[in-house]
Design a protein around this motif. Structure first.
Motif, PDB file in Angstrom:
ATOM      1  N   ALA A 119       0.833  -1.204   0.000  1.00 40.57           N
ATOM      2  CA  ALA A 119       0.000   0.000   0.000  1.00 40.57           C
ATOM      3  C   ALA A 119       0.869   1.256   0.000  1.00 40.57           C
ATOM      4  N   ASN A 120       1.975   1.209   0.742  1.00 42.43           N
ATOM      5  CA  ASN A 120       2.900   2.345   0.752  1.00 42.43           C
ATOM      6  C   ASN A 120       3.566   2.545  -0.604  1.00 42.43           C
ATOM      7  N   ASN A 121       3.609   1.466  -1.396  1.00 43.26           N
ATOM      8  CA  ASN A 121       4.180   1.540  -2.748  1.00 43.26           C
ATOM      9  C   ASN A 121       3.131   1.835  -3.810  1.00 43.26           C
ATOM     10  N   GLY A 122       1.897   2.155  -3.365  1.00 44.03           N
ATOM     11  CA  GLY A 122       0.883   2.582  -4.312  1.00 44.03           C
ATOM     12  C   GLY A 122      -0.181   1.563  -4.653  1.00 44.03           C
ATOM     13  N   VAL A 123      -0.100   0.345  -4.111  1.00 44.64           N
ATOM     14  CA  VAL A 123      -1.141  -0.650  -4.378  1.00 44.64           C
ATOM     15  C   VAL A 123      -2.413  -0.247  -3.650  1.00 44.64           C
ATOM     16  N   ARG A 124      -3.540  -0.299  -4.361  1.00 42.99           N
ATOM     17  CA  ARG A 124      -4.838   0.005  -3.750  1.00 42.99           C
ATOM     18  C   ARG A 124      -5.516  -1.285  -3.336  1.00 42.99           C
ATOM     19  N   PHE A 125      -6.068  -1.313  -2.136  1.00 40.16           N
ATOM     20  CA  PHE A 125      -6.801  -2.473  -1.638  1.00 40.16           C
ATOM     21  C   PHE A 125      -8.266  -2.081  -1.471  1.00 40.16           C
ATOM     22  N   LEU A 126      -9.127  -2.738  -2.238  1.00 39.29           N
ATOM     23  CA  LEU A 126     -10.562  -2.517  -2.129  1.00 39.29           C
ATOM     24  C   LEU A 126     -11.137  -3.636  -1.274  1.00 39.29           C
ATOM     25  N   ASN A 127     -11.020  -3.464   0.037  1.00 40.09           N
ATOM     26  CA  ASN A 127     -11.530  -4.469   0.966  1.00 40.09           C
ATOM     27  C   ASN A 127     -13.044  -4.337   1.115  1.00 40.09           C
ATOM     28  N   GLY A 128     -13.682  -5.409   1.583  1.00 41.47           N
ATOM     29  CA  GLY A 128     -15.122  -5.379   1.758  1.00 41.47           C
ATOM     30  C   GLY A 128     -15.873  -5.212   0.453  1.00 41.47           C
ATOM     31  N   THR A 129     -15.292  -5.703  -0.630  1.00 40.48           N
ATOM     32  CA  THR A 129     -15.893  -5.557  -1.958  1.00 40.48           C
ATOM     33  C   THR A 129     -16.127  -6.932  -2.570  1.00 40.48           C
TER      34      THR A 129
END
Length: 416
Positions: A212-222
């Motif tokens: 996430a710090n490297n720019g990966v987006r996490f769409l949790n609860g989806t």
């Protein structure tokens, strides 16, 4: 390239890490509220390339019949009218011969050894911590006939150049001093000193935070509904939060991968095999394991994770049921309590189960599909933690069109 990864278990998160490191824009989608909350949550904790062996092996059908009659059975089969289950079982039985065993074993060891090297490099580069230990794995034999039957495994270890030690009872106690308190019969053991242990949940969440710090987006609860194909390619994924478009899509949803790709005409032979674990606090340090012990009689792994003991194993083929059977907990307690009596507080144990995504040949499915921008990284069975980093490294190379560090053609779904 924008890449959507479907699934945030250890396979999805490691894939995200290596793809982001390669310069891609990465988004990870998962129905859970955080990473590693399903099959990666409380597995046995062992990273054992040397024990990367197919379940489908010569003699397994006869052993399975015997296991089904045991009180503390390592295999539980609950047949019901599920065509996918029956197809998987027949395909697995079809691999129970010497020729297929050798082929499948070779694939698995190749990937598992590479994955261990990738994990070592990742740990050195990032300093990631996850209750890791590098003190080997001991396969313990309660019966002499078990010890006498390890010749085939030793031949494979020698052929692959994997260090090993054959130990008598005293040698087993030397490797795992807590066994000195055990009254259980110990005929000997096979120790692989290069194996490791660690908490897969802690690792996955730590790596997700770094990603996430490297720019990966996490769409949790989806929740993921379906992949939409247009003009021969996947245009987007539909979720309960709307649609998400990307240049490429990677399916890393474990046992739920087949349902997602089936509408695209892709038959993915992955089926859930339930495993159980019990995590207990250590109450007597000298009696506790120092690394991982594999109890060959019950197919149970007993692993040290910091100030806890993780007891995991068994194989229950019962579809997608997540029921927690008291009989399975009793088996885990029996295995650990007879080998490391008094080491952990069983009454305070956290009981869990997960659905391992198994292929009939025990080799994961990693690579491209007939849909040009759709890729798979799934079907790791009991070895997702062992093979995660290597699988992620490989799929990152495949998606980028680079030559991977190991042979990958026979890992793809096209082998079926």
């Amino acid at each position: 390239m924008k890449i959507a990864i479907l699934g945030s278990g250890v396979i999805g998160v490691t894939s995200a890490w290596y793809l982001a490191e390669a310069g891609h824009e990465v988004v990870v989608i998962d129905r859970q509220n955080g990473p590693a909350l399903e099959t990666s949550f409380a597995n046995a904790g062992e990273i054992s390339p040397g024990y990367a062996s197919p379940w489908a092996a010569p003699g397994i059908p006869m052993k399975a019949l015997r296991w089904l009659t045991m009180k503390h059975a390592p295999l539980i089969l609950r047949l019901h009218a599920d065509p996918a289950m029956l197809r998987w079982l027949f395909a697995m039985l079809g691999n129970c011969n010497a020729r297929d065993y050798a082929i499948n074993k070779s694939r698995m060891v190749r990937l598992a050894e590479f994955s261990r090297d990738c994990l070592i490099a990742l740990r050195q580069d990032t300093g990631i911590a996850y209750d890791e230990r590098m003190q080997g794995t001991l396969q313990l034999f309660r019966e002499q006939k078990q010890l006498d039957g390890i010749g085939k495994d030793i031949e494979v270890l020698k052929a692959d150049g994997i260090p090993f030690e054959v130990l008598d009872k005293a040698g087993c106690i030397g490797a795992e001093p807590g066994l000195a308190a055990s009254a259980a019969p110990i005929s000997g053991g096979l120790r692989l000193p290069n194996d490791e242990t660690g908490d897969c949940f802690k690792f996955t969440n730590a790596l997700a935070a770094m990603a996430a710090n490297n720019g990966v987006r996490f769409l949790n609860g989806t929740s993921i509904h379906r992949l939409v194909e247009e003009s021969g390619r996947i245009s987007h994924v539909e979720t309960d939060q709307g649609k998400l478009m990307a240049d490429a899509f990677l399916v890393a949803m474990g046992s739920f991968s087949p349902q997602l790709v089936a509408p695209l005409g892709i038959r993915l032979p992955v089926y859930p095999v339930k495993g159980y674990s019990l995590t207990v606090p250590i109450v007597d340090e000298p009696r506790a394991p120092v690394s991982t012990l594999l109890d060959e009689s019950y197919k149970v792994a007993i692993t040290r994770l910091g100030d806890r003991i993780r007891i995991g194993g068994m194989a229950e083929i019962s579809g997608y049921s997540r029921d927690l059977s008291p009989a399975r907990r009793a088996t885990l307690e029996h295995s650990a309590a007879t080998l490391f009596p008094g080491a952990g507080d069983m009454a305070q144990g956290s009981f869990w189960c997960g659905l391992r995504p198994m292929t009939p040949d025990s080799t994961p499915v990693i690579g491209a599909t007939k849909v040009p921008n759709l890729f798979l990284n799934t079907g790791h069975g009991t070895l997702g933690w062992t093979m995660a980093c290597g699988s992620a490294h490989v799929i990152a190379d495949i998606i980028a069109g680079r030559k991977a560090a190991i042979e990958t053609a026979d890992l793809a779904i096209s082998r079926y």
